[in-house]
Design a protein around this motif. Structure first.
Motif, mmCIF file in Angstrom:
data_model
loop_
_atom_site.group_PDB
_atom_site.id
_atom_site.type_symbol
_atom_site.label_atom_id
_atom_site.label_comp_id
_atom_site.label_asym_id
_atom_site.label_seq_id
_atom_site.Cartn_x
_atom_site.Cartn_y
_atom_site.Cartn_z
ATOM 1 N N ALA A 1 39.462 90.930 35.103
ATOM 2 C CA ALA A 1 40.645 91.149 35.928
ATOM 3 C C ALA A 1 40.273 91.060 37.389
ATOM 4 O O ALA A 1 39.190 91.491 37.782
ATOM 5 N N GLU A 2 41.166 90.499 38.186
ATOM 6 C CA GLU A 2 40.927 90.365 39.620
ATOM 7 C C GLU A 2 42.253 90.337 40.352
ATOM 8 O O GLU A 2 43.234 89.777 39.858
ATOM 9 N N LEU A 3 42.303 90.952 41.514
ATOM 10 C CA LEU A 3 43.501 90.942 42.340
ATOM 11 C C LEU A 3 43.260 90.017 43.523
ATOM 12 O O LEU A 3 42.190 90.039 44.125
ATOM 13 N N ARG A 4 44.257 89.202 43.833
ATOM 14 C CA ARG A 4 44.154 88.285 44.962
ATOM 15 C C ARG A 4 45.270 88.545 45.957
ATOM 16 O O ARG A 4 46.394 88.886 45.585
ATOM 17 N N ILE A 5 44.952 88.351 47.226
ATOM 18 C CA ILE A 5 45.907 88.559 48.310
ATOM 19 C C ILE A 5 46.087 87.241 49.043
ATOM 20 O O ILE A 5 45.115 86.548 49.343
ATOM 21 N N ALA A 6 47.338 86.882 49.314
ATOM 22 C CA ALA A 6 47.639 85.635 50.004
ATOM 23 C C ALA A 6 48.570 85.913 51.170
ATOM 24 O O ALA A 6 49.478 86.733 51.077
ATOM 25 N N GLY A 7 48.329 85.231 52.283
ATOM 26 C CA GLY A 7 49.174 85.351 53.463
ATOM 27 C C GLY A 7 49.038 84.101 54.296
ATOM 28 O O GLY A 7 48.908 82.996 53.767
ATOM 29 N N ASP A 8 49.030 84.270 55.619
ATOM 30 C CA ASP A 8 48.889 83.111 56.497
ATOM 31 C C ASP A 8 47.485 82.521 56.444
ATOM 32 O O ASP A 8 47.300 81.329 56.636
ATOM 33 N N GLY A 9 46.491 83.362 56.202
ATOM 34 C CA GLY A 9 45.112 82.880 56.156
ATOM 35 C C GLY A 9 44.684 82.517 54.749
ATOM 36 O O GLY A 9 45.502 82.342 53.844
ATOM 37 N N ALA A 10 43.363 82.392 54.558
ATOM 38 C CA ALA A 10 42.824 82.052 53.244
ATOM 39 C C ALA A 10 43.049 83.193 52.265
ATOM 40 O O ALA A 10 43.085 84.370 52.644
ATOM 41 N N GLN B 1 47.772 92.879 55.523
ATOM 42 C CA GLN B 1 48.361 92.528 56.809
ATOM 43 C C GLN B 1 49.863 92.291 56.615
ATOM 44 O O GLN B 1 50.314 92.018 55.503
ATOM 45 N N PRO B 2 50.660 92.413 57.678
ATOM 46 C CA PRO B 2 52.103 92.197 57.531
ATOM 47 C C PRO B 2 52.401 90.845 56.884
ATOM 48 O O PRO B 2 51.851 89.817 57.276
ATOM 49 N N GLY B 3 53.270 90.864 55.900
ATOM 50 C CA GLY B 3 53.685 89.643 55.232
ATOM 51 C C GLY B 3 52.770 89.175 54.121
ATOM 52 O O GLY B 3 53.099 88.208 53.413
ATOM 53 N N GLU B 4 51.635 89.843 53.923
ATOM 54 C CA GLU B 4 50.738 89.401 52.862
ATOM 55 C C GLU B 4 51.282 89.794 51.495
ATOM 56 O O GLU B 4 51.916 90.831 51.339
ATOM 57 N N ARG B 5 50.997 88.959 50.517
ATOM 58 C CA ARG B 5 51.475 89.161 49.160
ATOM 59 C C ARG B 5 50.291 89.317 48.214
ATOM 60 O O ARG B 5 49.218 88.792 48.461
ATOM 61 N N SER C 1 56.207 88.398 41.656
ATOM 62 C CA SER C 1 55.492 88.519 42.914
ATOM 63 C C SER C 1 56.096 89.636 43.755
ATOM 64 O O SER C 1 57.298 89.856 43.697
ATOM 65 N N VAL C 2 55.269 90.333 44.560
ATOM 66 C CA VAL C 2 55.772 91.495 45.311
ATOM 67 C C VAL C 2 55.028 91.658 46.635
ATOM 68 O O VAL C 2 53.829 91.538 46.686
ATOM 69 N N GLU C 3 55.769 91.945 47.696
ATOM 70 C CA GLU C 3 55.179 92.397 48.954
ATOM 71 C C GLU C 3 55.505 93.873 49.055
ATOM 72 O O GLU C 3 56.667 94.253 49.170
ATOM 73 N N PHE C 4 54.497 94.729 49.025
ATOM 74 C CA PHE C 4 54.745 96.161 48.962
ATOM 75 C C PHE C 4 55.397 96.657 50.247
ATOM 76 O O PHE C 4 54.949 96.347 51.341
ATOM 77 N N THR C 5 56.448 97.443 50.088
ATOM 78 C CA THR C 5 57.190 97.960 51.227
ATOM 79 C C THR C 5 56.667 99.336 51.624
ATOM 80 O O THR C 5 55.928 99.974 50.888
#
Length: 253
Positions: free
Chosen positions: A115-124, A137-141, A191-195
């Motif tokens: 199992a692995e968790l990945r984070i995606a946003g404006d960067g890599a 970071q703001p907007g990261e998913r 998919s979720v962006e935590f509030t």
């Protein structure tokens, strides 16, 4: 010739996480080592496949639907859970292909499960090993993926700093069957962006039999209570299955 760079070093270099001096040393090694350079290129291809195979269109449409709700809807109790399930980007991504060295980002469970968790946003994109902490970071998913191995059922949920437990997959009933089980990589469908702000703990449970979602939710609440209502100090849930946990620091609003 010097020893090869580890996969972990190459992944950090690809994600832009190596400090300046280490980055320079790694790039100097890459200029003279075709094998390590090939592994780094493989990561770039892997990311391209990841982005093409698991698009974020569903997340974006979910945000649009959420924004159409009037303000009074958003202030109702329980709306936070809705936003976590629809306007957040939880994805569990799994890669078990061996490289030059064993990667510390893989949580190896019984029967070949990972199992692995990945984070995606404006960067890599970046991977967070099970049991680790990361700052969003703001907007990261966030996305989660898994290889079931010997297990036949999967369930995912999260707990925020206030102790609110949100089932992510499935939202009710029982944990869902893995089809087919084994070494095939699976993606959670939502998919979720935590509030909100503060900490959020994400958990995945792989089990041999289906678990009742409400019972796992109750176990999560008990774990939060037993940790002095501190989500960062929560123990495992103690349910009948293998657990993977991640702690995420949400950005300030």
């Amino acid at each position: 010739m010097s020893a090869h760079l580890t996969e972990w070093t190459l992944r950090r270099l690809h994600a832009g996480e190596l400090p300046g001096a280490e980055s320079q040393q790694a790039r100097a090694h890459l200029s003279a080592c075709a094998e390590c350079h090939g592994v780094l290129e493989g990561f770039e291809a892997e990311q391209a496949r990841f982005e093409s195979q698991v698009p974020f269109e569903r997340f974006e449409k979910g945000v649009e639907r959420a924004l159409e709700n009037p303000p009074e809807e958003r202030s109702r109790p329980g709306f936070h859970g809705f936003m976590v399930a629809v306007a957040a980007t939880v994805l569990l991504a799994l890669f078990v292909r061996p490289m030059l060295a064993e990667s510390p980002t893989h949580n190896r469970l019984k029967g070949g499960a990972t199992a692995e968790l990945r984070i995606a946003g404006d960067g890599a994109q970046r991977a967070v090993p099970s049991g680790d902490t990361d700052t969003l970071q703001p907007g990261e998913r966030v996305r989660v993926g898994y290889v079931a191995g010997a297990y036949g059922y999967v369930l995912a949920l999260s707990v925020d700093e206030a102790g609110e437990v949100t089932p992510l997959y499935s939202e009710s009933g029982t944990s869902l069957p893995v089809e087919p089980p084994g070494d095939k990589r699976h993606w959670l469908p939502e998919s979720v962006e935590f509030t909100g702000s503060g900490d959020e703990r994400v958990m995945v449970v792989l089990s041999e039999r289906p678990l009742k979602v409400d019972e796992v939710v109750a176990a999560a609440r008990r774990a939060w209570e037993s940790a002095g209502r501190k989500v960062a100090e929560m123990p495992t849930l103690g349910v009948d299955g293998e657990e993977s946990h991640w702690l995420l620091h949400k950005p300030q609003p």
